[in-house]
Enzyme design. Structure first.
Site, PDB file in Angstrom:
ATOM      1  N   LYS A  51      36.402  40.696  50.051  1.00  0.00           N
ATOM      2  CA  LYS A  51      35.556  39.518  49.816  1.00  0.00           C
ATOM      3  C   LYS A  51      34.122  39.790  50.279  1.00  0.00           C
ATOM      4  O   LYS A  51      33.162  39.447  49.594  1.00  0.00           O
ATOM      5  CB  LYS A  51      36.130  38.302  50.557  1.00  0.00           C
ATOM      6  CG  LYS A  51      37.350  37.723  49.848  1.00  0.00           C
ATOM      7  CD  LYS A  51      38.148  36.784  50.721  1.00  0.00           C
ATOM      8  CE  LYS A  51      39.463  36.439  50.019  1.00  0.00           C
ATOM      9  NZ  LYS A  51      40.451  35.797  50.873  1.00  0.00           N
ATOM     10  N   GLN A  95      41.184  32.627  56.240  1.00  0.00           N
ATOM     11  CA  GLN A  95      42.216  33.488  55.645  1.00  0.00           C
ATOM     12  C   GLN A  95      43.602  33.043  56.110  1.00  0.00           C
ATOM     13  O   GLN A  95      43.872  32.931  57.306  1.00  0.00           O
ATOM     14  CB  GLN A  95      41.957  34.955  56.055  1.00  0.00           C
ATOM     15  CG  GLN A  95      42.890  35.957  55.411  1.00  0.00           C
ATOM     16  CD  GLN A  95      42.748  36.028  53.894  1.00  0.00           C
ATOM     17  OE1 GLN A  95      41.649  36.076  53.355  1.00  0.00           O
ATOM     18  NE2 GLN A  95      43.880  36.023  53.192  1.00  0.00           N
ATOM     19  N   ASP A 118      37.903  27.361  48.592  1.00  0.00           N
ATOM     20  CA  ASP A 118      39.275  27.759  48.253  1.00  0.00           C
ATOM     21  C   ASP A 118      39.968  26.675  47.413  1.00  0.00           C
ATOM     22  O   ASP A 118      40.978  26.939  46.769  1.00  0.00           O
ATOM     23  CB  ASP A 118      40.089  27.960  49.546  1.00  0.00           C
ATOM     24  CG  ASP A 118      40.470  29.415  49.766  1.00  0.00           C
ATOM     25  OD1 ASP A 118      40.372  30.199  48.794  1.00  0.00           O
ATOM     26  OD2 ASP A 118      40.874  29.756  50.890  1.00  0.00           O
TER      27      ASP A 118
END
Ligand code: NAP
Length: 294
Positions: A51, A95, A118
């Protein structure tokens, strides 16, 4: 049969995002993504590294925050509060999975919805379901982009989704159900409680396999000309590989490709789209700030 090349579509979208990010930066708003990682899980670390690398390539600002696995929930929530209020950050990604002493739902709910790139916050999920403007979750959004890229008609199509997780199965089913284009499909969602998976998949114009089990979809379960989207990423032992395994999807690729009209490979299909759509949401978030809607 045509292969759906996720790498090529991801590269095209990333090219567009690079231009949008440069325009924003020239106007004083460089899109910024904060990635928070707790612990040393090797898979999570490699996702986070990928990322960061992708942010750098597109001219996005990325803030990498690594904390020990023992970090308390309170400390993590305080960190999210700081990021929520930081004008250099337009997207916050924590995460997953988090260590077991932390309540993931509470953490996700703490992220301000305007930075929820997200798309996992209940507000984002609710808006998606209502068809309102929001951040769409990255993997399902990537799947929709792949269908669009290949002009695959979803309106009126019978779509069978295998899997009902909150990150893939449920959101992709919802997105394709919307009275929009792409969308407007007749969607069936299958899971381990489904009596006969094959009965459903044989009716499908499009199968989206997100079970996380190799060999879930075999050639006898697919009708001629079906479109196959394979989301699964599974490790199978392989002595010929240095690392001792290879990655496969949920679909028996070699046999199923002969019957399909379009099929995604694993790796190189849905996978490259996921990070791309995260970057897409981060750029979109910065554009909303510029427009006074952030
Ligand atoms: P998950 O949370 O484990 O959910 C799997 C779902 O599949 C569950 O709903 C389960 O049913 C269902 N299922 C499992 N075996 C089945 C079977 N034999 N028949 C019918 N349904 C079955 O997994 P996930 O997070 O959604 O991920 C799915 C796969 O996609 C994994 O391999 C994951 O690594 C991969 N993935 C890839 C990307 C990417 O970027 N390429 C992103 C996310 C996920 P129950 O609900 O009844 O248990």
């Amino acid at each position: 049969m045509e292969l759906i090349d996720g790498k090529a579509t991801a590269a095209r979208i990333r090219g567009e995002l690079r231009e949008r990010a440069a325009k924003l930066t020239a106007q004083g708003i460089q899109p910024g993504l904060a990635v928070v990682l707790l612990g040393e899980d090797p898979a999570s670390r490699s996702y986070v590294t990928a990322k960061e690398k992708a942010c750098g390539e597109l001219g996005l600002y990325s803030r990498d925050i690594r904390k020990p696995a023992e970090t308390s929930e309170e400390e993590l929530l305080c960190l999210i509060d700081e990021l929520n209020g930081d004008p250099a950050i337009h997207g916050i990604l924590v995460q997953l999975p988090l260590p077991s002493h932390i309540n993931s739902d509470r953490v996700i709910e703490r992220i301000i919805p305007t930075k929820d790139v997200d798309g996992f916050h209940p507000v984002s999920v609710g808006k998606m379901m209502l068809g309102q403007e929001t951040f769409l979750p990255c993997t399902p959004h990537g799947i929709v982009k792949l269908l669009e890229e290949k002009n695959i008609e979803t309106s009126g199509a019978e779509i069978v989704v295998v899997g009902r997780s909150n990150i893939v199965g449920k959101p992709i089913a919802n997105m394709l159900l919307q009275k929009t284009r792409p969308g407007n499909a007749t969607v069936t969602v299958c899971h381990t409680g489904t009596k006969s998976l094959k009965e459903h998949t044989l009716r499908a114009d499009i199968i989206i396999a997100a079970a996380g089990r190799a060999g879930t979809i075999t050639a006898d379960m697919v009708r001629e000309g079906a479109v196959i989207i394979d989301v699964g990423v599974n490790r199978v032992p392989d002595d010929t590989k240095k690392r001792g395994y290879r990655l496969v999807g949920d679909v028996d690729f070699e046999a199923v490709k002969e019957k399909s009209s379009f099929i995604t490979p694993v790796p190189g299909g849905v996978g490259p789209m996921t990070i791309t759509m995260l970057l897409y949401n981060t750029v979109l978030s910065a554009e909303r700030v510029l427009a006074g809607r952030g």
